[in-house]
Scaffold this motif. Sequence first.
Motif, short mmCIF file in Angstrom:
data_model
loop_
_atom_site.label_atom_id
_atom_site.label_comp_id
_atom_site.label_asym_id
_atom_site.label_seq_id
_atom_site.Cartn_x
_atom_site.Cartn_y
_atom_site.Cartn_z
N GLY A 20 -0.44 5.90 7.30
CA GLY A 20 -1.93 6.87 6.94
C GLY A 20 -2.50 7.37 7.28
N PHE A 62 -9.04 6.47 -2.12
CA PHE A 62 -8.58 7.62 -0.61
C PHE A 62 -10.16 6.59 -0.05
CE2 PHE A 62 -7.21 9.70 -3.96
CZ PHE A 62 -6.04 10.93 -3.86
N VAL A 63 -9.38 6.27 1.01
CA VAL A 63 -10.42 6.67 2.00
C VAL A 63 -10.15 7.72 3.49
CG1 VAL A 63 -10.48 4.65 2.13
CG2 VAL A 63 -8.74 6.19 3.93
N VAL A 106 -6.73 1.68 2.91
CA VAL A 106 -6.52 2.02 1.15
C VAL A 106 -6.11 1.09 0.71
CG1 VAL A 106 -5.10 3.61 -0.12
CG2 VAL A 106 -5.29 4.74 2.42
N VAL A 113 -14.63 5.52 0.79
CA VAL A 113 -14.30 4.98 -0.41
C VAL A 113 -14.12 6.03 -1.34
CG1 VAL A 113 -12.99 3.24 -1.47
CG2 VAL A 113 -13.60 2.86 1.14
N GLY A 151 -4.73 8.47 0.70
CA GLY A 151 -4.65 7.83 -0.07
C GLY A 151 -3.80 7.39 -0.99
N THR A 168 -1.97 0.62 -5.00
CA THR A 168 -1.10 -0.39 -4.07
C THR A 168 -1.16 -0.72 -5.45
OG1 THR A 168 -3.51 0.02 -1.79
CG2 THR A 168 -2.62 -2.61 -2.70
N THR A 187 -2.78 13.26 1.03
CA THR A 187 -4.18 13.95 1.79
C THR A 187 -4.50 14.88 1.09
OG1 THR A 187 -2.63 15.31 3.06
CG2 THR A 187 -2.77 13.40 3.70
N HIS A 222 -3.48 2.26 6.35
CA HIS A 222 -2.77 1.56 4.92
C HIS A 222 -4.19 0.57 4.78
CE1 HIS A 222 -0.08 -1.35 6.77
NE2 HIS A 222 0.13 -1.76 6.00
N VAL A 268 0.51 -1.14 -0.58
CA VAL A 268 0.01 -0.01 -0.10
C VAL A 268 0.80 0.75 0.03
CG1 VAL A 268 -1.92 1.46 1.59
CG2 VAL A 268 -1.73 -1.36 1.55
N GLU A 311 -8.63 13.04 3.81
CA GLU A 311 -8.08 11.94 3.09
C GLU A 311 -7.39 11.53 2.91
OE1 GLU A 311 -11.05 11.36 -0.82
OE2 GLU A 311 -9.44 12.80 -1.12
#
Length: 226
Positions: free
Chosen positions: A176, A110-111, A77, A102, A214, A217, A202, A74, A10, A212
């Motif tokens: 993250g 992104f989360v 994400v 998400v 992300g 991955t 971010t 992480h 990630v 946010e």
Amino acid sequence: MALTIDLVDVFVDEAGAHGNPLGIAWASPSTRGRERDIVADVGFSETVFIDSVSGRDARARIFGRAGELPFSGHPLVGLAAWLLGSGDDIRSIAVPAGDVRVRADGDLVFVRALPEWAPEFQLEQLDSVEAVEGVDPDAYGRGLHYVWAWIDEGGGRVRARMFAPGLGIREDEATGSAAIRLSAQLARDLDIRQGAGSMLRTHSRYLGQQIEVGGRTSPARTFELG
């Protein structure tokens, strides 16, 4: 009975290098109560266990070496990217801290979370990138330490490293939750290069509160445990 684990990295860079490894497993009666042992066997800092996926919503729990985590950047994400890559049009992941939204943007996932869901980090700004790169991880003891410096303050570009030896993590490759905390403290969007070369982004604009985080991955590889 063997347990299938999918492994992803990630926050990899544009070439797919670096990133923080993550184990992903479906929860079942055979995993209940054994999560910490499974984390130890997988050998990564964290493994995420999926409880359910229904429509656009998923439920999951995150375990590290010390036990369950209500939130961690992480793993979420990585899980979001893995679910989207598996064909699930996921928009929300429920974890003990709350519902994590998400969003995908090309090859970035992104989360979104409240900063207070993330652990408290000691955020230490240093004078230069060279100072960050010269830090000795063994100089840090208890607590979570995120040291950082501007690469380009105007462009929001940051060099960072994270140390948590008290938790058995001499240096974390990509964090993250720490990126969320730093973005919230600075109240701005950031591009962060952490560890050996992992890349995190971010956005701090969501409702003036949520952040946010992300990145990219890697594709999953699978192995059998047990």
